[in-house]
Design a protein around this motif. Structure first.
Motif, PDB file in Angstrom:
ATOM      1  N   LYS A 174       0.835  -1.207   0.000  1.00 45.01           N
ATOM      2  CA  LYS A 174       0.000   0.000   0.000  1.00 45.01           C
ATOM      3  C   LYS A 174       0.870   1.258   0.000  1.00 45.01           C
ATOM      4  N   ALA A 175       1.929   1.234   0.795  1.00 44.62           N
ATOM      5  CA  ALA A 175       2.827   2.390   0.854  1.00 44.62           C
ATOM      6  C   ALA A 175       3.547   2.576  -0.479  1.00 44.62           C
ATOM      7  N   PHE A 176       3.953   1.475  -1.099  1.00 40.68           N
ATOM      8  CA  PHE A 176       4.628   1.533  -2.390  1.00 40.68           C
ATOM      9  C   PHE A 176       3.693   2.104  -3.462  1.00 40.68           C
ATOM     10  N   GLN A 177       2.441   1.674  -3.425  1.00 41.76           N
ATOM     11  CA  GLN A 177       1.451   2.178  -4.382  1.00 41.76           C
ATOM     12  C   GLN A 177       1.210   3.672  -4.181  1.00 41.76           C
ATOM     13  N   LEU A 178       1.261   4.108  -2.930  1.00 41.29           N
ATOM     14  CA  LEU A 178       1.084   5.528  -2.642  1.00 41.29           C
ATOM     15  C   LEU A 178       2.234   6.349  -3.235  1.00 41.29           C
ATOM     16  N   SER A 179       3.461   5.840  -3.117  1.00 33.47           N
ATOM     17  CA  SER A 179       4.605   6.530  -3.718  1.00 33.47           C
ATOM     18  C   SER A 179       4.421   6.672  -5.224  1.00 33.47           C
ATOM     19  N   SER A 180       3.929   5.622  -5.851  1.00 33.26           N
ATOM     20  CA  SER A 180       3.719   5.658  -7.300  1.00 33.26           C
ATOM     21  C   SER A 180       2.782   6.793  -7.691  1.00 33.26           C
ATOM     22  N   LYS A 181       1.718   6.983  -6.931  1.00 29.38           N
ATOM     23  CA  LYS A 181       0.762   8.058  -7.231  1.00 29.38           C
ATOM     24  C   LYS A 181       1.426   9.432  -7.143  1.00 29.38           C
ATOM     25  N   MET A 207       5.745  13.608   0.225  1.00 32.44           N
ATOM     26  CA  MET A 207       5.282  12.235   0.030  1.00 32.44           C
ATOM     27  C   MET A 207       6.135  11.512  -1.018  1.00 32.44           C
ATOM     28  N   SER A 208       6.548  12.235  -2.056  1.00 33.96           N
ATOM     29  CA  SER A 208       7.359  11.600  -3.098  1.00 33.96           C
ATOM     30  C   SER A 208       8.819  11.443  -2.686  1.00 33.96           C
ATOM     31  N   SER A 209       9.181  11.961  -1.529  1.00 34.69           N
ATOM     32  CA  SER A 209      10.554  11.797  -1.038  1.00 34.69           C
ATOM     33  C   SER A 209      10.883  10.337  -0.770  1.00 34.69           C
ATOM     34  N   GLY A 210       9.860   9.511  -0.649  1.00 37.29           N
ATOM     35  CA  GLY A 210      10.054   8.096  -0.361  1.00 37.29           C
ATOM     36  C   GLY A 210       9.990   7.769   1.109  1.00 37.29           C
ATOM     37  N   PHE A 211      10.094   8.775   1.972  1.00 36.72           N
ATOM     38  CA  PHE A 211      10.134   8.500   3.407  1.00 36.72           C
ATOM     39  C   PHE A 211       8.834   7.918   3.961  1.00 36.72           C
ATOM     40  N   PRO A 212       7.666   8.419   3.557  1.00 32.67           N
ATOM     41  CA  PRO A 212       6.436   7.792   4.060  1.00 32.67           C
ATOM     42  C   PRO A 212       6.327   6.322   3.670  1.00 32.67           C
ATOM     43  N   THR A 213       6.893   5.946   2.516  1.00 29.84           N
ATOM     44  CA  THR A 213       6.902   4.531   2.128  1.00 29.84           C
ATOM     45  C   THR A 213       7.922   3.756   2.941  1.00 29.84           C
ATOM     46  N   LEU A 214       9.129   4.283   3.056  1.00 34.49           N
ATOM     47  CA  LEU A 214      10.191   3.576   3.764  1.00 34.49           C
ATOM     48  C   LEU A 214       9.894   3.433   5.255  1.00 34.49           C
ATOM     49  N   ALA A 215       9.130   4.377   5.815  1.00 35.96           N
ATOM     50  CA  ALA A 215       8.754   4.282   7.234  1.00 35.96           C
ATOM     51  C   ALA A 215       7.888   3.062   7.499  1.00 35.96           C
ATOM     52  N   VAL A 216       7.152   2.626   6.494  1.00 33.27           N
ATOM     53  CA  VAL A 216       6.350   1.400   6.607  1.00 33.27           C
ATOM     54  C   VAL A 216       7.212   0.182   6.311  1.00 33.27           C
ATOM     55  N   VAL A 217       7.999   0.276   5.246  1.00 31.62           N
ATOM     56  CA  VAL A 217       8.828  -0.845   4.814  1.00 31.62           C
ATOM     57  C   VAL A 217       9.804  -1.284   5.898  1.00 31.62           C
ATOM     58  N   LEU A 218      10.364  -0.340   6.638  1.00 35.89           N
ATOM     59  CA  LEU A 218      11.376  -0.702   7.634  1.00 35.89           C
ATOM     60  C   LEU A 218      10.803  -1.548   8.765  1.00 35.89           C
ATOM     61  N   LEU A 219       9.483  -1.583   8.887  1.00 30.43           N
ATOM     62  CA  LEU A 219       8.864  -2.385   9.946  1.00 30.43           C
ATOM     63  C   LEU A 219       8.683  -3.848   9.545  1.00 30.43           C
ATOM     64  N   MET A 220       8.775  -4.159   8.252  1.00 27.54           N
ATOM     65  CA  MET A 220       8.425  -5.508   7.791  1.00 27.54           C
ATOM     66  C   MET A 220       9.161  -6.613   8.537  1.00 27.54           C
ATOM     67  N   GLY A 221      10.465  -6.439   8.703  1.00 22.84           N
ATOM     68  CA  GLY A 221      11.234  -7.496   9.357  1.00 22.84           C
ATOM     69  C   GLY A 221      11.689  -7.157  10.747  1.00 22.84           C
ATOM     70  N   ALA A 222      11.038  -6.168  11.365  1.00 19.39           N
ATOM     71  CA  ALA A 222      11.544  -5.604  12.621  1.00 19.39           C
ATOM     72  C   ALA A 222      11.049  -6.312  13.872  1.00 19.39           C
ATOM     73  N   GLY A 223      10.916  -7.624  13.813  1.00 21.62           N
ATOM     74  CA  GLY A 223      10.627  -8.394  15.015  1.00 21.62           C
ATOM     75  C   GLY A 223       9.337  -8.018  15.709  1.00 21.62           C
ATOM     76  N   ASP A 224       9.344  -8.150  17.032  1.00 18.18           N
ATOM     77  CA  ASP A 224       8.129  -7.964  17.822  1.00 18.18           C
ATOM     78  C   ASP A 224       7.664  -6.518  17.916  1.00 18.18           C
ATOM     79  N   LEU A 225       8.556  -5.565  17.656  1.00 21.04           N
ATOM     80  CA  LEU A 225       8.124  -4.168  17.774  1.00 21.04           C
ATOM     81  C   LEU A 225       7.215  -3.768  16.614  1.00 21.04           C
ATOM     82  N   ALA A 226       7.207  -4.589  15.538  1.00 18.20           N
ATOM     83  CA  ALA A 226       6.373  -4.284  14.371  1.00 18.20           C
ATOM     84  C   ALA A 226       4.984  -4.864  14.572  1.00 18.20           C
ATOM     85  N   THR A 227       4.187  -4.197  15.387  1.00 20.88           N
ATOM     86  CA  THR A 227       2.825  -4.630  15.661  1.00 20.88           C
ATOM     87  C   THR A 227       1.867  -4.049  14.623  1.00 20.88           C
TER      88      THR A 227
END
Length: 355
Positions: A174-181, A207-227
């Motif tokens: 969803k975040a990646f799709q938002l960057s595309s827009k 929004m196109s800076s990529g940071f709003p997308t990367l802020a979501v992406v960085l949680l994907m593999g972040a263990g238990d803190l990624a609730t």
């Protein structure tokens, strides 16, 4: 991983080693290199950081070589440098997932910014919103392999997660799709020679800076803190994320003003500010630098106000933003002009403490 007296595993080890050695000449890269390393040192005994760096490089060579986007930046080393600034100790899985997705985002960004026509940008955005292999047929020939690898990369990310973690990939999509827009919005500005107001520019370009997308992406593999709560927080672009996006946008645009931008790029925030306020480029750049400093203060305040359950996720976003200060130190753009990072990369990955 065997313990004393486990003869069945001893036989299995002997069987595997014999067959792997006999297959060495038949395997293609990157599997051939991985098998060779495993025969030297079994994977469970190898320091994870070493294998992670090797694995990421092998994966990128295959992807970048396959997509053949000659106009796009080949920046895996810089990408991984940034990744290690976020996850500098544990979370090897998080580093791999983040670096992979960051790499695909960079390729998409360059496609919108540097090469694609406006019509092709529309088609690419429609395909990314569909997120289905059936959309490949709608794309120009040069985009097809990129799109296939994009879907494949996200599937690999999902496969690496535990069953109760797989939902995380839907947030990253969803975040990646938002960057595309937002990339498409900027492509429209560039194609139509549209000059947005400074306020309108910031609204889109943060929004196109990529940071709003990367802020979501960085949680994907972040263990238990990624609730789930953390993902809902990040996808909503909270204050710490939007302020980080401002730092990213403002530092990038100052660097573009000093170094020169691509001819297809839309107007930068520096140019919009100078045009709207009737000031010189240098005065505008100084004003934008002040806004970047104020954005850092907003980040600090937001971290003080965020709830305890979300603070670990907010700290990851801050780590991501900290590396910006290194990338754009002194008005440089060390992601685009990667030679500026060479000494730091060598120090971090090659000349550090021996393992």
């Amino acid at each position: 991983m065997t313990t004393p007296g486990e003869w069945v595993l001893d036989e299995a080890i002997s069987f595997c080693r014999r067959h792997l050695e006999s297959m060495r000449g038949e395997l293609a890269s990157p599997l051939a290199e991985q098998v060779s390393r495993a025969l030297d040192i079994p994977l469970p005994r190898l320091p994870k950081r070493l294998e992670t760096v090797r694995y990421i490089v092998e994966w990128w060579k295959e992807v970048y070589g396959d997509v053949k986007l000659s106009y796009a930046r080949d920046r895996l080393v810089e990408n991984y440098f940034w990744t290690c600034g976020v996850f500098h100790e544990e979370y090897s899985r998080a580093r791999m997932l983040f670096a992979k997705t960051f790499g695909m985002l960079s390729l998409m960004d360059d496609t919108y910014d540097v090469y694609a026509t406006l019509e092709e940008c529309h088609v690419l955005n429609e395909a990314i919103q569909r997120w289905d292999e059936s959309a490949v047929s709608t794309l120009p020939e040069y985009m097809k392999k990129f799109y296939i690898n994009l879907l494949k990369t996200f599937q690999e990310c999902e496969d690496s997660l535990q069953p109760d973690e797989k939902y995380r990939v839907s947030y990253a999509k969803k975040a990646f799709q938002l960057s595309s827009k937002y990339y498409l919005d900027e492509a429209k500005w560039s194609s139509e020679k549209y000059a947005p107001s400074f306020e309108e520019h910031v609204e889109v370009s943060v929004m196109s800076s990529g940071f709003p997308t990367l802020a979501v992406v960085l949680l994907m593999g972040a263990g238990d803190l990624a609730t789930r709560e953390a993902f809902e927080w990040a996808i909503g672009v909270p204050a710490v994320v939007s302020a980080s996006g401002e730092v990213a946008r403002f530092l990038n645009d100052i660097a573009s003003y000093r170094k020169g931008k691509n001819k297809k790029d839309a107007l930068s925030s520096v140019e919009c500010y100078a045009r709207e306020r009737g000031v010189s480029g240098e005065e505008a750049a100084a004003a934008i630098a002040g806004m970047a400093e104020n954005a850092w203060r907003m980040i600090n305040r937001s971290c003080m106000e965020v709830g305890g359950a979300l603070l670990p996720a907010a700290r990851l976003v801050v780590n991501l933003t900290k590396t910006l200060e290194v990338i754009y130190l002194g008005g440089r753009d060390a992601y685009t002009f990667a030679g500026d990072l060479r000494d730091l990369v060598v120090s971090l990955f090659l000349n550090g403490p021996a393992i």
